[in-house]
Design a protein around this motif. Structure first.
Motif, PDB file in Angstrom:
ATOM      1  N   ALA A  52       2.895 -61.621  -5.010  1.00 48.64           N
ATOM      2  CA  ALA A  52       3.543 -60.827  -3.968  1.00 48.64           C
ATOM      3  C   ALA A  52       2.588 -59.758  -3.459  1.00 48.64           C
ATOM      4  N   TYR A  53       2.707 -59.473  -2.171  1.00 41.67           N
ATOM      5  CA  TYR A  53       1.852 -58.485  -1.531  1.00 41.67           C
ATOM      6  C   TYR A  53       2.746 -57.500  -0.787  1.00 41.67           C
ATOM      7  N   GLN A  54       2.721 -56.237  -1.189  1.00 40.89           N
ATOM      8  CA  GLN A  54       3.418 -55.172  -0.481  1.00 40.89           C
ATOM      9  C   GLN A  54       2.455 -54.661   0.572  1.00 40.89           C
ATOM     10  N   ILE A  55       2.656 -55.098   1.809  1.00 43.59           N
ATOM     11  CA  ILE A  55       1.638 -54.936   2.839  1.00 43.59           C
ATOM     12  C   ILE A  55       1.973 -53.795   3.793  1.00 43.59           C
ATOM     13  N   GLY A  56       0.942 -53.036   4.171  1.00 50.21           N
ATOM     14  CA  GLY A  56       1.117 -51.964   5.140  1.00 50.21           C
ATOM     15  C   GLY A  56       1.507 -52.514   6.503  1.00 50.21           C
ATOM     16  N   SER A  57       2.194 -51.687   7.305  1.00 49.58           N
ATOM     17  CA  SER A  57       2.719 -52.139   8.593  1.00 49.58           C
ATOM     18  C   SER A  57       1.870 -51.714   9.782  1.00 49.58           C
ATOM     19  N   LEU A  79       0.417 -66.895  -3.698  1.00 49.97           N
ATOM     20  CA  LEU A  79       1.242 -65.894  -3.022  1.00 49.97           C
ATOM     21  C   LEU A  79       2.559 -66.501  -2.558  1.00 49.97           C
ATOM     22  N   LEU A  80       3.648 -65.797  -2.865  1.00 47.46           N
ATOM     23  CA  LEU A  80       4.984 -66.258  -2.500  1.00 47.46           C
ATOM     24  C   LEU A  80       5.642 -65.390  -1.432  1.00 47.46           C
ATOM     25  N   VAL A  81       5.294 -64.114  -1.404  1.00 52.13           N
ATOM     26  CA  VAL A  81       5.983 -63.216  -0.474  1.00 52.13           C
ATOM     27  C   VAL A  81       5.054 -62.144   0.079  1.00 52.13           C
ATOM     28  N   LEU A  82       5.219 -61.864   1.358  1.00 53.32           N
ATOM     29  CA  LEU A  82       4.623 -60.720   2.037  1.00 53.32           C
ATOM     30  C   LEU A  82       5.766 -59.770   2.357  1.00 53.32           C
ATOM     31  N   SER A  83       5.716 -58.561   1.804  1.00 59.30           N
ATOM     32  CA  SER A  83       6.770 -57.573   2.013  1.00 59.30           C
ATOM     33  C   SER A  83       6.173 -56.374   2.721  1.00 59.30           C
ATOM     34  N   THR A  84       6.608 -56.108   3.941  1.00 59.08           N
ATOM     35  CA  THR A  84       6.009 -55.023   4.713  1.00 59.08           C
ATOM     36  C   THR A  84       6.526 -53.667   4.239  1.00 59.08           C
ATOM     37  N   ASN A  85       5.749 -52.632   4.498  1.00 63.26           N
ATOM     38  CA  ASN A  85       6.120 -51.279   4.077  1.00 63.26           C
ATOM     39  C   ASN A  85       7.194 -50.659   4.949  1.00 63.26           C
ATOM     40  N   ALA A  87       9.906 -51.386   8.803  1.00 60.20           N
ATOM     41  CA  ALA A  87      10.674 -52.367   9.566  1.00 60.20           C
ATOM     42  C   ALA A  87       9.755 -53.269  10.374  1.00 60.20           C
ATOM     43  N   GLY A  88       8.605 -52.726  10.806  1.00 59.06           N
ATOM     44  CA  GLY A  88       7.675 -53.513  11.608  1.00 59.06           C
ATOM     45  C   GLY A  88       6.895 -54.500  10.769  1.00 59.06           C
ATOM     46  N   PHE A  89       6.396 -55.541  11.423  1.00 60.20           N
ATOM     47  CA  PHE A  89       5.596 -56.550  10.719  1.00 60.20           C
ATOM     48  C   PHE A  89       4.399 -56.965  11.563  1.00 60.20           C
ATOM     49  N   ASP A  90       3.782 -55.958  12.196  1.00 57.10           N
ATOM     50  CA  ASP A  90       2.639 -56.208  13.069  1.00 57.10           C
ATOM     51  C   ASP A  90       1.435 -56.762  12.322  1.00 57.10           C
ATOM     52  N   THR A  91       1.337 -56.529  11.029  1.00 60.30           N
ATOM     53  CA  THR A  91       0.171 -56.956  10.261  1.00 60.30           C
ATOM     54  C   THR A  91       0.357 -58.338   9.658  1.00 60.30           C
ATOM     55  N   VAL A  92       1.420 -59.026  10.056  1.00 58.11           N
ATOM     56  CA  VAL A  92       1.728 -60.338   9.479  1.00 58.11           C
ATOM     57  C   VAL A  92       1.945 -61.358  10.592  1.00 58.11           C
ATOM     58  N   SER A  93       1.423 -62.563  10.401  1.00 56.28           N
ATOM     59  CA  SER A  93       1.741 -63.683  11.289  1.00 56.28           C
ATOM     60  C   SER A  93       2.851 -64.498  10.637  1.00 56.28           C
ATOM     61  N   LEU A  94       4.033 -64.471  11.242  1.00 55.32           N
ATOM     62  CA  LEU A  94       5.139 -65.257  10.694  1.00 55.32           C
ATOM     63  C   LEU A  94       4.799 -66.743  10.713  1.00 55.32           C
ATOM     64  N   LYS A  95       4.084 -67.165  11.735  1.00 54.19           N
ATOM     65  CA  LYS A  95       3.693 -68.577  11.849  1.00 54.19           C
ATOM     66  C   LYS A  95       2.775 -68.974  10.700  1.00 54.19           C
ATOM     67  N   ASP A  96       1.734 -68.180  10.471  1.00 50.89           N
ATOM     68  CA  ASP A  96       0.784 -68.506   9.396  1.00 50.89           C
ATOM     69  C   ASP A  96       1.473 -68.477   8.035  1.00 50.89           C
TER      70      ASP A  96
END
Length: 351
Positions: A52-57, A79-85, A87-96
């Motif tokens: 799991a990755y607690q990722i900055g937004s 890796l199983l989950v990307l959890s943003t810090n 509400a935004g998820f600008d640092t993540v590609s939902l498609k990828d």
């Protein structure tokens, strides 16, 4: 380290200490920290083992090599989950992430009070022309106080674009405090749902813009909403209206907003978010007296950060325990995710 340990990592920081405190109570969860310039020799073993990755937004604060796109996902085979810090998820590609079988979650609602109050603060400050009068008094130049005549907000109309957690709270405050008429443009919600959230549904964005004294952007930044507010949309707004955004940079066209203000087509704007953050000091929008600005701080209150961190920790623990998260942003990944989870951690999440 305990057997069957779940590995979580983050880069730079988490929203508040409670996140780490809550995870530390679980002996089966191990947390690693990296920073933007962590050498590959340190980062690669952590990435290789991470579940799991607690990722900055913030795109500007997180190094590109640690953002949630295919290049990173390829370095994280478990890796199983990307959890943003936030509400935004600008640092993540939902498609990828979906293609890699990785679930993506955010912490929507954790900062709704802080952001909604910021909208109200901007609306009131602009209406009462507080910044302009403050600057005039401090300048030492002569002035006529009648030049700073403002407007009451009582009974006026606000148009909210996006009636989620923040938008709903803005609607509640506007209706309850000032008996305002609240319009909402949100094509994903029914008229009944919008009415339950203290607003009146409009069919089109143009209808909302034409009727509103204040326009507040409270929707996520997606491919659908990027550039939603451009020259044509600002042209539809009333000349006495104010534009306020606490959502994400890129939803509004900054050059188009500058042109609308320069042509006096709008009364002013309140901007908490920018295409590039922080904006350069010579940014044209920083040179208008009727533009109120802040550096993406609407959701940065002590209470909001604490709430987001608590929600993130609760959700992370539930995920690693095999539960389906309530804030799953790519639900279509679930069948593949369940298979990967069972193969990697040895038990299968709930259906």
């Amino acid at each position: 380290m305990a057997p069957n340990t779940k590995r979580v990592f983050y880069v730079n920081n988490v929203s508040a200490p409670i996140y780490l405190e809550m995870l530390a109570k679980r002996p089966d969860i191990h947390v690693d920290k990296l920073v933007n310039d962590s050498p590959d020799a340190e980062a690669e073993p952590i990435l290789a083992q991470a579940h799991a990755y607690q990722i900055g937004s913030s795109r500007q604060e997180l190094a590109m090599r640690f953002q949630g796109y295919a290049p990173l996902l390829q370095r994280c085979p478990n890796l199983l989950v990307l959890s943003t810090n936030g509400a935004g998820f600008d640092t993540v590609s939902l498609k990828d992430a979906t293609e890699a079988g990785v679930a993506v979650v955010n912490q929507a609602g954790g900062n709704k009070e802080g952001v909604a109050e910021h909208v109200m603060a901007m609306m009131l400050t602009l209406s009462k022309r507080i910044v302009m009068s403050d600057h005039a008094m401090r300048s030492g130049a002569t002035y006529d106080r009648r030049d700073f005549m403002g407007d009451d907000v009582q009974g006026r109309t606000i148009g909210i674009i996006g009636l989620g957690h923040v938008g709903s709270r803005v609607a509640e405050l506007c209706q309850g405090l000032f008996q305002m008429r609240v319009l909402a443009y949100d094509p994903y919600l029914s008229a009944e749902t919008i009415a339950a959230r203290k607003a009146e549904k409009v069919a089109t964005l143009e209808e909302l813009l034409a009727q509103s004294d204040y326009v507040s952007i409270n929707c996520p930044h997606t491919a659908e909403t990027r550039g939603m507010m451009g020259a044509a949309q600002f042209e539809k707004m009333q000349r006495h209206a104010y534009f306020i955004t606490t959502a994400r940079g890129g939803i509004h066209d900054e050059a188009a907003l500058e042109a609308a203000l320069r042509q006096k087509h709008l009364a002013g704007a309140g901007l908490d978010v920018w295409e590039d953050e922080p904006p350069p000091s010579d940014h044209p929008l920083l040179h208008f007296d009727n533009v109120l600005v802040s550096p993406h701080t609407a959701g940065i209150t002590r209470q909001s950060r604490h709430n987001i961190a608590r929600i993130a920790a609760e959700q992370m623990i539930d995920i690693l325990d095999g539960k389906k998260p309530p804030r799953l942003l790519n639900p279509e990944v679930w069948p593949v995710y369940r298979e990967r989870f069972g193969r990697i951690l040895g038990f299968t999440p709930e259906a």
